[in-house]
Design an enzyme around this catalytic site. Structure first.
Site, PDB file in Angstrom:
ATOM      1  N   HIS B  33      31.058  33.260  24.690  1.00 53.74           N
ATOM      2  CA  HIS B  33      31.106  32.532  25.963  1.00 53.74           C
ATOM      3  C   HIS B  33      30.495  31.137  25.814  1.00 53.74           C
ATOM      4  O   HIS B  33      31.045  30.150  26.312  1.00 53.74           O
ATOM      5  CB  HIS B  33      30.301  33.288  27.036  1.00 53.74           C
ATOM      6  CG  HIS B  33      30.848  34.627  27.409  1.00 53.74           C
ATOM      7  ND1 HIS B  33      30.176  35.794  27.133  1.00 53.74           N
ATOM      8  CD2 HIS B  33      31.998  34.995  28.029  1.00 53.74           C
ATOM      9  CE1 HIS B  33      30.889  36.823  27.590  1.00 53.74           C
ATOM     10  NE2 HIS B  33      31.999  36.365  28.121  1.00 53.74           N
ATOM     11  N   GLN B 144      40.100  33.686  22.087  1.00 53.42           N
ATOM     12  CA  GLN B 144      41.225  34.363  21.442  1.00 53.42           C
ATOM     13  C   GLN B 144      40.943  35.848  21.217  1.00 53.42           C
ATOM     14  O   GLN B 144      41.859  36.595  20.892  1.00 53.42           O
ATOM     15  CB  GLN B 144      41.527  33.701  20.095  1.00 53.42           C
ATOM     16  CG  GLN B 144      42.526  32.574  20.168  1.00 53.42           C
ATOM     17  CD  GLN B 144      43.913  33.026  20.588  1.00 53.42           C
ATOM     18  OE1 GLN B 144      44.508  32.456  21.511  1.00 53.42           O
ATOM     19  NE2 GLN B 144      44.449  34.050  19.943  1.00 53.42           N
ATOM     20  N   GLN B 149      45.453  38.468  26.802  1.00 53.64           N
ATOM     21  CA  GLN B 149      45.050  37.843  28.062  1.00 53.64           C
ATOM     22  C   GLN B 149      45.359  36.346  28.034  1.00 53.64           C
ATOM     23  O   GLN B 149      45.842  35.778  29.021  1.00 53.64           O
ATOM     24  CB  GLN B 149      43.564  38.074  28.316  1.00 53.64           C
ATOM     25  CG  GLN B 149      43.039  37.358  29.553  1.00 53.64           C
ATOM     26  CD  GLN B 149      41.599  37.713  29.848  1.00 53.64           C
ATOM     27  OE1 GLN B 149      41.313  38.754  30.430  1.00 53.64           O
ATOM     28  NE2 GLN B 149      40.671  36.872  29.441  1.00 53.64           N
ATOM     29  N   SER B 181      31.549  40.592  22.237  1.00 55.03           N
ATOM     30  CA  SER B 181      32.040  41.217  23.466  1.00 55.03           C
ATOM     31  C   SER B 181      30.855  41.748  24.246  1.00 55.03           C
ATOM     32  O   SER B 181      29.929  42.314  23.663  1.00 55.03           O
ATOM     33  CB  SER B 181      32.989  42.381  23.143  1.00 55.03           C
ATOM     34  OG  SER B 181      33.220  43.154  24.304  1.00 55.03           O
TER      35      SER B 181
END
Lengths: 276, 276
Positions: B33, B144, B149, B181
């Site tokens: 992020h 990615q 998505q 994640s």
């Protein structure tokens, strides 16, 4: 008046305008459309009108092929009204071959026109989301003739937080009460003569409601009788609903809305009237 | 750094910003992020980050309830990164009780994660359309790691003519290859130890592809073997697709993408690797 036929042209034209009032139409303009254009001119620095017979909101290829078109006349009318920009995209570029996104609206969209015309409101919502993203209007104008469409548009605009104000205007009617619709042009002379009975049926329900009648079955029966007396029996629906949900209730509320969808020969007409 | 908890606050905050780079997240931030946030800072006058565990993209109430949350830590991290504004809406106000609109994406959304997680991509597309309308960013940033998505977002943004540039960034990985994640935090120590085998399986397929292997069944079998050797047999999918369509072909193209979704205990992990 600028005429844009591609998304890119429309975006460039929009960038040169101040506040925009947007009137989405399928063309073959009548006085109802023009009343929306005039209101949009009053409330915004510029008016953009789309003329686009949106293929994805038609269930039947016949209905799409038979929808009336008069592009040159429409453009001349809009020029007279002081419209800044007309958007007439080509369907092929507007919906590329691998187009795969749909805006589905539930709630109010599931009643009346929903089951009568599967996929119709999804087609309307999808094309309007596209238009709103391209034209980026401050306000968009719709006629109450398509009352359920107005409710569907208000719902998805709120749900998706689209920054546009939805303005609805009263149904424009011919002197004999027939609601303005591009489809009226497809009526035969005899059908055109009988068509005002749709409005007469709605007025009958309103008169009864104003006299205190609140039983839905009574109001519906009265409307059906008026239609039957004129020989109109090919009925999609004749009903009275809660305008917040478009659902029928046995005892109708004070602000109830009467609606009908009736076929005259090859033409399906809709109309509605608030009973309050 | 401004923290907005309502749509109205967010709109007001946005009006005071210049060009905006938007990083939508479900919080519990990791280095992946933050790499998106840093890129957004480079390319825009201001960065807006959403922290919102979007209920409508979860199929199971358990998965939603178990999704990790760390709001205060996330806010501290974003402050350090020079983010202008954090958007953390309350789900109840964001999705009113009569919320009834859904953005449905076909095409790439119908493969892999589509059938594995019914409703997931519609939930993702719907919340992103809302965010884009509220935040009105110039650019939005995606990792990615969620390759499908990324493809779904690019598709509906193009189809609906949403005026935002979608920027995708390479998957951020731990030193041992595990893709970043938020769900990694739910792995037990033993599962965390085995988790890098997902990336190892993908690397095995890439090595074979680079050596000239183009038969999908051979590439898939090799990946399954690597997973099986580590005891990972609870597999949703292990496949190689055309990145334009996310469909499997018997002979994979030069730019093929290997993807997998595997369960380690209670946690479902996904990862992918371009084979070119």
């Amino acid at each position: 008046m600028k005429i844009c036929t591609t998304v890119q042209e429309m975006r460039q034209a929009r960038a040169r305008l101040g506040s925009v009032g947007f009137v989405p139409t399928m063309g073959f303009l009548h006085e109802g459309h023009l009343s929306l254009v005039r209101r949009a001119r009053e409330e915004n620095e510029a008016v953009v009108v789309s003329l686009f017979v949106n293929p994805i909101q038609f269930g039947s290829p016949d209905d799409l092929a038979n929808y009336p078109r008069a592009l040159e006349r429409d453009i001349a009318l809009l020029k007279e009204e002081g419209v800044a920009c007309v958007f007439t995209p080509e369907a092929a570029g507007f919906y590329p071959e691998d187009f795969a996104t749909q805006v589905d609206v539930g709630g109010v969209a599931l009643e009346l026109e929903g089951p009568s015309r599967p996929g119709h409101f999804a087609g309307v919502a999808t094309v309007l989301v596209k238009f709103f993203n391209i034209v980026q209007p401050q306000r968009a104008y719709f006629g109450q003739k398509d009352a359920q469409q107005c409710a569907v548009v208000q719902r998805f605009v709120r749900d998706l937080n689209i920054p546009v104000e939805i303005v609805t205007m009263p149904t424009w009617r011919e002197a004999d009460g027939l609601a303005g619709s591009s489809r009226n042009s497809r009526l035969t002379e005899a059908e055109r003569h009988r068509a005002p009975v749709l409005h007469q049926a709605l007025c009958r329900a309103r008169d009864l409601a104003r006299a205190g009648e609140r039983r839905r079955v009574v109001l519906e029966k009265a409307m059906r009788e008026v239609l039957a007396q004129a020989g109109l029996t090919d009925i999609d629906y004749v009903t009275v609903v809660d305008p917040g949900t478009f659902q029928a209730r046995d005892v109708v509320p004070d602000d109830a809305l009467a609606l009908l969808a009736v076929r005259l020969g090859a033409v399906r007409l809709i109309d509605n009237l608030p009973l309050g």
